[in-house]
Scaffold this motif. Sequence first.
Motif, PDB file in Angstrom:
ATOM      1  N   ASP A   1      93.178  36.627  48.130  1.00  0.00           N
ATOM      2  CA  ASP A   1      94.447  36.751  47.661  1.00  0.00           C
ATOM      3  C   ASP A   1      95.051  35.453  47.765  1.00  0.00           C
ATOM      4  O   ASP A   1      95.560  34.630  46.735  1.00  0.00           O
ATOM      5  N   ARG A   2      95.210  34.960  48.964  1.00  0.00           N
ATOM      6  CA  ARG A   2      95.704  33.557  49.153  1.00  0.00           C
ATOM      7  C   ARG A   2      94.696  32.471  48.739  1.00  0.00           C
ATOM      8  O   ARG A   2      95.558  31.442  48.059  1.00  0.00           O
TER       9      ARG A   2
ATOM     10  N   GLU B   1      93.035  32.594  46.006  1.00  0.00           N
ATOM     11  CA  GLU B   1      93.033  32.354  44.487  1.00  0.00           C
ATOM     12  C   GLU B   1      94.277  32.095  43.990  1.00  0.00           C
ATOM     13  O   GLU B   1      94.214  31.245  43.098  1.00  0.00           O
ATOM     14  N   ARG B   2      95.272  32.100  44.802  1.00  0.00           N
ATOM     15  CA  ARG B   2      96.593  31.383  44.331  1.00  0.00           C
ATOM     16  C   ARG B   2      96.474  30.005  44.229  1.00  0.00           C
ATOM     17  O   ARG B   2      97.088  29.152  43.816  1.00  0.00           O
ATOM     18  N   MET B   3      95.747  29.524  45.476  1.00  0.00           N
ATOM     19  CA  MET B   3      95.574  28.334  45.552  1.00  0.00           C
ATOM     20  C   MET B   3      94.873  27.440  44.525  1.00  0.00           C
ATOM     21  O   MET B   3      95.159  26.441  44.192  1.00  0.00           O
TER      22      MET B   3
ATOM     23  N   VAL C   1      94.208  28.623  41.471  1.00  0.00           N
ATOM     24  CA  VAL C   1      94.658  28.883  40.148  1.00  0.00           C
ATOM     25  C   VAL C   1      94.590  27.509  39.216  1.00  0.00           C
ATOM     26  O   VAL C   1      94.060  27.826  38.013  1.00  0.00           O
TER      27      VAL C   1
ATOM     28  N   ALA D   1      87.399  35.025  39.942  1.00  0.00           N
ATOM     29  CA  ALA D   1      88.700  34.936  39.054  1.00  0.00           C
ATOM     30  C   ALA D   1      88.387  34.086  38.057  1.00  0.00           C
ATOM     31  O   ALA D   1      88.985  34.297  36.831  1.00  0.00           O
TER      32      ALA D   1
ATOM     33  N   PRO E   1      99.514  28.433  50.029  1.00  0.00           N
ATOM     34  CA  PRO E   1     100.621  29.264  50.160  1.00  0.00           C
ATOM     35  C   PRO E   1     100.670  29.402  51.640  1.00  0.00           C
ATOM     36  O   PRO E   1      99.460  29.997  52.399  1.00  0.00           O
TER      37      PRO E   1
ATOM     38  N   GLU F   1     109.289  25.940  49.647  1.00  0.00           N
ATOM     39  CA  GLU F   1     108.832  27.458  49.625  1.00  0.00           C
ATOM     40  C   GLU F   1     108.027  27.707  51.009  1.00  0.00           C
ATOM     41  O   GLU F   1     107.379  28.779  51.124  1.00  0.00           O
TER      42      GLU F   1
ATOM     43  N   ALA G   1     105.042  26.088  51.523  1.00  0.00           N
ATOM     44  CA  ALA G   1     103.715  25.920  51.424  1.00  0.00           C
ATOM     45  C   ALA G   1     103.618  24.500  51.626  1.00  0.00           C
ATOM     46  O   ALA G   1     104.314  23.446  51.549  1.00  0.00           O
TER      47      ALA G   1
END
Length: 280
Positions: A28-29, A31-33, A35, A62, A218, A264, A266
């Motif tokens: 999950d982490r 994939e956020r990175m 995107v 993804a 993140p 944030e 990050a």
Amino acid sequence: MAAEPQRNADQIEFWNGEGGGRWVDEADRLERMLVPFTDLVMEAVGPLQGARALDVGCGAGALSLAAAAAGATVTGVDVSQPLLGLARDRAAAAGAAAQFFVADASSWSADAPVDAVISRFGVMFFDAPIEAFANLRAQAKPGARLAFVCWRAFSQNDWVRKPLEVVRPFLKEIPPKPEPHAPGPFAFADADHLRGVLEGAGWREVEITPQDGTLILPAQGAKDAAAFAVRMGPGGALVREQNLDVEPIVEALAKAFEPDVNDEGAVVSHAATWVVRAVA
């Protein structure tokens, strides 16, 4: 007669072992990175409504899911059993028109020709890249689109350069410098080499466009980012291989990351890629 050595054997072993397991744990982490790089491929390939698409090195799926959401029927191919298990779960949850095969894309054959071949950082690891891209070309309809994103030079990518510079003084032994164009994240750093591979494999109208952007890790501050980088990044692989004490390395990397932490928490690093397009 001796058996022919399996191509891409090192990658197959890594992604079905601890490498694949760690990626699933942090999917999950990660994939956020990643995107923004999925978005680059989707923009490069163009409309996919009604198309059959092949996602090479699809990982946890993804890009496949993005292509399915754009109207494609997607086949994802990857060597990693753990990652494809996650991809299948995600596709089922989304009701996506995507199927996944554990296979080496350099030799895998589709059951019908595809309209598009796509990849996000999944094509730089072939032992024999011209042969691999020729095989991908053989799966494509005449005029089918190829679109992928890959890394430019190591020196231009702060997300990997900085951690390795921090880890280097802690190493018991400095590893040899990789051979130019050797399989790995930066195999296609040289655009001329990349063009030669694609044209040698039969792809036409090759376009290789530099893209400069950011990779945002993140995190909850510099130390969290440093611990993640040591767990998931190439510097971390050296730490494990040489059985080094992790804590002082995390502390040193956290200090190096502090100027790059955003509001944030990050860590923001420069990322240099090629966006590649071609036609079958």
